[in-house]
Design a protein around this motif. Structure first.
Motif, PDB file in Angstrom:
ATOM      1  N   LEU A  17       0.666  -1.099  -0.072  1.00 47.91           N
ATOM      2  CA  LEU A  17       0.041   0.036   0.290  1.00 47.91           C
ATOM      3  C   LEU A  17       1.242   1.279   0.125  1.00 47.91           C
ATOM      4  O   LEU A  17       1.765   1.311   0.934  1.00 47.91           O
ATOM      5  CB  LEU A  17      -0.970  -0.184   1.577  1.00 47.91           C
ATOM      6  CG  LEU A  17      -2.111  -0.892   1.561  1.00 47.91           C
ATOM      7  CD1 LEU A  17      -3.227  -0.850   2.967  1.00 47.91           C
ATOM      8  CD2 LEU A  17      -3.049  -0.969  -0.053  1.00 47.91           C
ATOM      9  N   PRO A  18       0.758   2.096  -1.528  1.00 50.39           N
ATOM     10  CA  PRO A  18      -0.323   1.897  -1.793  1.00 50.39           C
ATOM     11  C   PRO A  18      -0.095   1.390  -3.046  1.00 50.39           C
ATOM     12  O   PRO A  18       1.557   0.615  -3.205  1.00 50.39           O
ATOM     13  CB  PRO A  18      -0.504   3.887  -2.255  1.00 50.39           C
ATOM     14  CG  PRO A  18       1.039   3.853  -1.750  1.00 50.39           C
ATOM     15  CD  PRO A  18       1.777   2.975  -0.811  1.00 50.39           C
ATOM     16  N   THR A  20       1.051   1.255  -6.630  1.00 52.26           N
ATOM     17  CA  THR A  20       1.795   2.239  -6.951  1.00 52.26           C
ATOM     18  C   THR A  20       2.905   1.690  -6.851  1.00 52.26           C
ATOM     19  O   THR A  20       3.804   2.237  -7.721  1.00 52.26           O
ATOM     20  CB  THR A  20       1.346   3.680  -7.231  1.00 52.26           C
ATOM     21  OG1 THR A  20       1.580   4.155  -5.307  1.00 52.26           O
ATOM     22  CG2 THR A  20       0.023   4.685  -7.745  1.00 52.26           C
ATOM     23  N   ALA A 231       5.423   6.929   0.906  1.00 53.20           N
ATOM     24  CA  ALA A 231       4.115   6.243   0.133  1.00 53.20           C
ATOM     25  C   ALA A 231       2.786   6.072   1.051  1.00 53.20           C
ATOM     26  O   ALA A 231       1.676   5.904   0.664  1.00 53.20           O
ATOM     27  CB  ALA A 231       4.432   6.118  -0.739  1.00 53.20           C
ATOM     28  N   ASP A 234       1.065   8.760   3.413  1.00 56.69           N
ATOM     29  CA  ASP A 234       0.292   9.158   2.161  1.00 56.69           C
ATOM     30  C   ASP A 234      -1.161   8.271   2.258  1.00 56.69           C
ATOM     31  O   ASP A 234      -2.301   9.314   1.920  1.00 56.69           O
ATOM     32  CB  ASP A 234       0.481  10.472   0.801  1.00 56.69           C
ATOM     33  CG  ASP A 234       2.008  10.545   1.248  1.00 56.69           C
ATOM     34  OD1 ASP A 234       1.175  11.304   1.727  1.00 56.69           O
ATOM     35  OD2 ASP A 234       3.338  10.944  -0.256  1.00 56.69           O
ATOM     36  N   ALA A 235      -0.659   7.178   1.806  1.00 58.63           N
ATOM     37  CA  ALA A 235      -2.103   6.505   1.893  1.00 58.63           C
ATOM     38  C   ALA A 235      -3.136   5.811   3.466  1.00 58.63           C
ATOM     39  O   ALA A 235      -4.140   6.280   3.393  1.00 58.63           O
ATOM     40  CB  ALA A 235      -1.806   4.955   1.282  1.00 58.63           C
ATOM     41  N   ARG A 236      -2.197   6.274   4.198  1.00 59.04           N
ATOM     42  CA  ARG A 236      -2.338   5.921   5.500  1.00 59.04           C
ATOM     43  C   ARG A 236      -3.038   6.608   6.587  1.00 59.04           C
ATOM     44  O   ARG A 236      -3.160   6.572   8.023  1.00 59.04           O
ATOM     45  CB  ARG A 236      -2.532   4.853   5.758  1.00 59.04           C
ATOM     46  CG  ARG A 236      -2.343   2.678   5.328  1.00 59.04           C
ATOM     47  CD  ARG A 236      -1.609   2.107   6.185  1.00 59.04           C
ATOM     48  NE  ARG A 236      -2.377   0.818   5.600  1.00 59.04           N
ATOM     49  CZ  ARG A 236      -1.877  -0.350   5.492  1.00 59.04           C
ATOM     50  NH1 ARG A 236      -1.915  -0.439   7.763  1.00 59.04           N
ATOM     51  NH2 ARG A 236      -2.862  -1.229   5.692  1.00 59.04           N
TER      52      ARG A 236
END
Length: 283
Positions: A17-18, A20, A231, A234-236
């Motif tokens: 996660l993410p 990407t 990253a 950012d996602a969590r």
């Protein structure tokens, strides 16, 4: 003389996660490549070690290594899932790990975060929520005498991302380290030929042959880079909360005031990754 070649299997327990960031296989390949480079540089008089890493999606594709392929080691990745969940794919994974432990004594098992928790369950231990307490970004793990011997350090700095844990070490295994939040940050099980006594494992002068280790787990994420952690933050961010996310960002690139000579954020490559190669017999 042909160069030593190892065949490794990666049991992918989700996409990172993410998404990407790609598949876990790419993340782990990058980590293993970096740690193996350190080992190969030190092997000045020997042929460089090579390896292949075969990925198996145990969640969506229900893929597992064929029985007719003998792997030197099997690595189990992290996952956003909880290892205590009663899900078909998790139960199947635990059953598979139990079988490998029972039937393939020459195959080394490595568990990372969720993988650490799955191996613990396969050995009769448990995984539980840790009262909602997260560990995120680079965190210092205080090592036991055994952990100090295995890692060659007094303490271990590793990226983290978890709020579940294995509260106690499974029977027949030995603790590597702990933090104030997580008492069990990893463990090892020795192979049946090991002559180490329980009393000797508490000695500060302990010397452990890495090749005597059959199972090796860590609760942290030695494969994570600062880019990965930022990253994930950012996602969590909504799940972690604003305060924890902001504080974790201050440690994602390394511990403030604790510079490293290798320029990396933590010990994931130079210590944990190198230890895995040592367990596989690469020195």
């Amino acid at each position: 003389m042909a160069s030593p070649h190892f065949r490794l299997a990666l049991l992918e327990c989700s996409r990172p996660l993410p998404t990407t960031l790609g598949k876990y296989r790419r993340v782990y390949q990058t980590w293993l490549d970096a740690s193996l480079e350190i080992v190969n540089v030190s092997r000045t008089e020997a042929e460089p070690v090579t390896y292949t890493l075969d990925g198996y999606d145990v969640v969506d594709e229900v893929e597992y290594p064929p029985d007719d392929i003998e792997y030197d080691g099997i690595l189990i990745t992290g996952s956003p899932s909880s290892a205590y969940e009663d899900l078909e794919w998790i139960n199947r994974l635990i059953t598979y790990v139990k079988r490998i432990i029972s039937e393939k004594p020459n195959t080394r098992l490595f568990g990372i975060c969720f993988g650490h928790q799955i191996i613990a369950r396969a050995l009769g231990g448990e995984c539980t929520p840790n009262d909602g307490k997260w560990e995120v970004a680079v965190t210092t793990v205080q090592l036991t005498p055994l952990g100090k011997s295995i890692f060659g350090k007094e303490e271990l700095d590793v990226q983290q991302l978890h709020r579940d844990h294995v509260p106690t070490v499974p029977s027949g295994c030995h603790l590597l380290g702990s933090t104030a939040i997580t008492p069990n940050h990893g463990f090892v099980m020795f192979d049946s030929n090991s002559t180490l006594s329980a009393e000797s494992l508490d000695s500060e002068s302990l010397s452990v042959p890495l090749t005597s280790i059959r199972i090796f787990t860590v609760q942290g994420h030695p494969e994570f880079t600062p880019i990965t952690v930022h990253a994930v933050l950012d996602a969590r961010a909504k799940i972690l909360g604003e305060v924890l996310t902001r504080e974790a960002r201050t440690r994602a690139d390394g511990l403030p005031g604790k510079p490293r000579s290798d320029g990396r954020a933590c010990d994931g490559v130079s210590v944990v990754g190198k230890t895995i190669w040592g367990i596989l017999g690469v020195a």
